[in-house]
Write a protein that holds these residues in place. Structure first.
Motif, PDB file in Angstrom:
ATOM      1  N   GLY A 288      34.780  -7.945  15.047  1.00  0.00           N
ATOM      2  CA  GLY A 288      35.934  -8.742  14.617  1.00  0.00           C
ATOM      3  C   GLY A 288      35.895  -9.383  13.251  1.00  0.00           C
ATOM      4  O   GLY A 288      36.900  -9.944  12.809  1.00  0.00           O
ATOM      5  N   MET A 289      34.757  -9.354  12.544  1.00  0.00           N
ATOM      6  CA  MET A 289      34.711 -10.010  11.232  1.00  0.00           C
ATOM      7  C   MET A 289      35.297  -9.053  10.197  1.00  0.00           C
ATOM      8  O   MET A 289      34.596  -8.458   9.387  1.00  0.00           O
ATOM      9  N   PHE A 290      36.582  -8.926  10.230  1.00  0.00           N
ATOM     10  CA  PHE A 290      37.289  -7.865   9.510  1.00  0.00           C
ATOM     11  C   PHE A 290      38.730  -8.303   9.313  1.00  0.00           C
ATOM     12  O   PHE A 290      39.329  -8.913  10.194  1.00  0.00           O
TER      13      PHE A 290
ATOM     14  N   MET B  31      24.019 -17.081  10.327  1.00  0.00           N
ATOM     15  CA  MET B  31      23.567 -15.765   9.891  1.00  0.00           C
ATOM     16  C   MET B  31      24.137 -15.497   8.511  1.00  0.00           C
ATOM     17  O   MET B  31      25.160 -16.052   8.130  1.00  0.00           O
ATOM     18  N   ASN B  32      23.454 -14.638   7.775  1.00  0.00           N
ATOM     19  CA  ASN B  32      23.985 -14.155   6.516  1.00  0.00           C
ATOM     20  C   ASN B  32      25.149 -13.209   6.806  1.00  0.00           C
ATOM     21  O   ASN B  32      25.118 -12.456   7.783  1.00  0.00           O
ATOM     22  N   HIS B  33      26.145 -13.237   5.942  1.00  0.00           N
ATOM     23  CA  HIS B  33      27.230 -12.256   6.051  1.00  0.00           C
ATOM     24  C   HIS B  33      27.465 -11.618   4.679  1.00  0.00           C
ATOM     25  O   HIS B  33      27.883 -12.307   3.752  1.00  0.00           O
ATOM     26  N   PRO B  34      27.198 -10.318   4.563  1.00  0.00           N
ATOM     27  CA  PRO B  34      27.474  -9.628   3.300  1.00  0.00           C
ATOM     28  C   PRO B  34      28.946  -9.203   3.286  1.00  0.00           C
ATOM     29  O   PRO B  34      29.328  -8.223   3.903  1.00  0.00           O
TER      30      PRO B  34
ATOM     31  N   HIS C  39      35.740  -7.124   4.907  1.00  0.00           N
ATOM     32  CA  HIS C  39      34.962  -7.339   6.128  1.00  0.00           C
ATOM     33  C   HIS C  39      33.499  -7.671   5.838  1.00  0.00           C
ATOM     34  O   HIS C  39      33.000  -7.453   4.732  1.00  0.00           O
ATOM     35  N   CYS C  40      32.845  -8.165   6.874  1.00  0.00           N
ATOM     36  CA  CYS C  40      31.396  -8.321   6.822  1.00  0.00           C
ATOM     37  C   CYS C  40      30.799  -6.925   6.933  1.00  0.00           C
ATOM     38  O   CYS C  40      31.220  -6.117   7.742  1.00  0.00           O
ATOM     39  N   HIS C  41      29.788  -6.639   6.109  1.00  0.00           N
ATOM     40  CA  HIS C  41      29.197  -5.307   6.121  1.00  0.00           C
ATOM     41  C   HIS C  41      28.065  -5.153   7.123  1.00  0.00           C
ATOM     42  O   HIS C  41      27.389  -4.124   7.168  1.00  0.00           O
ATOM     43  N   LEU C  42      27.790  -6.177   7.920  1.00  0.00           N
ATOM     44  CA  LEU C  42      26.895  -5.966   9.061  1.00  0.00           C
ATOM     45  C   LEU C  42      27.722  -5.214  10.105  1.00  0.00           C
ATOM     46  O   LEU C  42      28.760  -5.702  10.552  1.00  0.00           O
ATOM     47  N   LEU C  43      27.262  -4.032  10.464  1.00  0.00           N
ATOM     48  CA  LEU C  43      28.097  -3.132  11.250  1.00  0.00           C
ATOM     49  C   LEU C  43      28.607  -3.769  12.539  1.00  0.00           C
ATOM     50  O   LEU C  43      29.770  -3.633  12.888  1.00  0.00           O
TER      51      LEU C  43
HETATM   52 CU   LIG Z   1      28.490 -10.851   9.403  1.00  0.00          CU
END
Ligand SMILES: [Cu+2]
Length: 499
Positions: free
Chosen positions: A486-488, A426-429, A476-480
């Protein structure tokens, strides 16, 4: 004042008032949103536009904010629950057995079976482009039917400040009939880039200038990356004027090539495939054996024609998790860069190439600051692997969720080179609070400063930074729902002389 509750300040309690005070040191297009729970998805966000103290180039006659967002009638907590219970809950466009036989007709049996086998092994389906899909897409709070409209007179230059305030959705933006000149990214001026289309990741901002010359209406068309819908607005001479709405593009399928796994496809038996050699070595490095693919050759290839009638997906498409790929091998000495296929140009943050039919699409490598700037060389390099487990729906960095991880520490004013390795599909912004990230997109002293860097599936991206803001910040990843699961990371910038 780029704070996050629980990290840089206690947050704002119900009924409380909090006054933000900050020195304006920059101009441009930004936005704000709640960083508590899942409130951002519920609508607690807005635009911030800071005008420069002096008149700026390029000139323009009108100035509109185009704030894109994704609205759901479901409560955000329900969405997260659904994802945690069943990660493919919103992926209702799964390919069917019928699709399988169509693929056989088109690509031949062998290639098709190989492809299915690979997807089965990776526990992901080719339609896994976005994890949440039942959204209504908005422009400045209006759905496509309400059609937010900005007025103009022919010949005027209009500055459109695009902000992606979505919780989970990327958009491909175009205005049929108009060339867009990209003049800023994430609030920072860039050398103008004329484009027909650009992709905006969650939390990014892009300013474009358009100059419609006809006495006509123009549709601002922001198609969700997974083609599940669109946001729409109109530039018009008067309210009520409309232009045609383009058809939604074909729903994109991820291919093995997208994943950098197309090496020797079809010329090798899949069982003999060396995962380590083809870009996603973590699978092979995992201590526990990979689950055997659930594919039954017989069922897929021949026999069992009864399956055609079933509306269910091919057995191979049980997609539990792509996260299996990269869990918990933080200790491996294998340099990650080796695992990234050559075709992905690890040192370049390129994004999408211009397509063949003369349509120019913005790439990260197009972004250059207006003026050159020099910074000291980074003193050290840090690797952040973007990891996750799709099956259990949690996302992580270097195999660890926020709750399990130590903060990332920087010394005040130190120069650091950060390497993102996206081991997921997946993309991660990725968003760093309080600092600029100097995206290494091959532009040397013109590399753009961004606060969000999108890292595409399977890709490696570098940025340099100066840790010039003391204190505690979020990264962090900006996908809420990625952030929430946990991507933080907490980032601490400490005094340089501390031992
Ligand atoms: Cu992400």
């Amino acid at each position: 004042m780029d704070g996050v509750p629980g990290i840089s300040f206690p947050g704002i309690k119900p009924g409380e008032t909090f006054t933000y005070r900050f020195k304006i040191r920059q101009s441009g297009t930004y936005w704000y949103h709640s960083h508590s729970g899942l409130q951002e998805q519920a609508g607690i966000y807005g635009a911030i536009v800071i005008l420069p103290a002096r008149k700026e180039r390029p000139r323009y006659d009108r100035d509109y904010v185009i704030l894109l967002s994704d609205w759901s009638d479901e409560r955000p907590e329900t969405i997260l629950d659904n994802l945690k219970k069943q990660s493919d809950y919103y992926n209702y466009n799964q390919r069917t057995v019928g699709d399988f036989f169509r693929d056989v007709g088109k690509n031949g049996l062998r290639a098709t079976v190989s492809d299915r086998l690979m997807w089965g092994r990776m526990r992901m389906t080719p339609t896994d482009i976005a994890d949440v899909t039942r959204y209504t897409f908005l422009v400045n709070g209006d759905n496509p039917k309400r059609n937010w409209t900005g007025l103009f007179k022919p010949g005027e230059k209009i500055r459109l400040r695009f902000i992606n305030g979505s919780a989970m959705s990327y958009f491909d933006v175009a205005i049929p009939g108009l060339k867009m000149k990209v003049v800023a990214a994430d609030g920072q001026n860039v050398k103008p880039v004329p484009v027909d289309k650009f992709r905006i990741a969650v939390a990014e901002t892009y300013d474009v200038i358009v100059q419609p010359r006809k006495k006509a209406a123009y549709t601002i068309f922001a198609e969700a990356m997974d083609k599940s819908g669109y946001a729409r607005a109109t530039l018009a001479l008067r309210r009520g004027m409309e232009a045609p709405i383009p058809e939604l593009g074909k729903r994109p399928l991820l291919t093995m090539a997208d994943m950098g796994m197309d090496h020797d496809m079809g010329s090798k038996p899949m069982d003999g495939m060396d995962h380590a050699a083809i870009g996603h070595g973590d699978m092979a490095l995992k201590k526990t054996p990979m689950p055997e693919p659930e594919v039954d050759h017989a069922a897929m290839g021949h026999g069992d024609m009864a399956k055609i009638k079933q509306p269910e997906p091919v057995p191979a498409m049980d997609h539990a998790a792509m996260g299996h790929m990269d869990m918990g091998n933080t200790k491996t000495k294998q340099p990650m860069a080796r695992k990234i296929p050559a075709s992905s140009k690890p040192r370049r943050a390129s994004r999408r190439s211009s397509s063949s039919n003369g349509i120019r699409i913005l790439r990260y490598s197009d972004l250059k600051t207006r003026r050159a700037y020099r910074r000291a060389k980074p003193e050290r390099e840090m690797e952040l692997r973007l990891t996750g487990n799709m099956e259990r729906y949690f996302w992580s960095i270097n195999g660890k969720k926020f709750s399990e991880a130590e903060p990332v520490r920087f010394r005040h004013n130190e120069r650091v080179r950060v390497k993102f390795v996206n081991t997921t599909m997946m993309n991660h912004p990725m968003h760093l609070h309080g600092h600029w990230m100097e995206l290494d997109n091959g532009s040397g002293n013109f590399r753009p400063r961004k606060h969000v860097i999108n890292v595409e599936p399977g890709k490696t991206v570098y940025f340099d930074m100066t840790a010039d803001a003391m204190g505690e910040w979020a990264f962090h990843c900006h996908l809420l729902y990625h952030m929430a699961t946990g991507m933080f990371r907490k980032v601490i910038v400490e005094p340089a002389q501390s031992s």
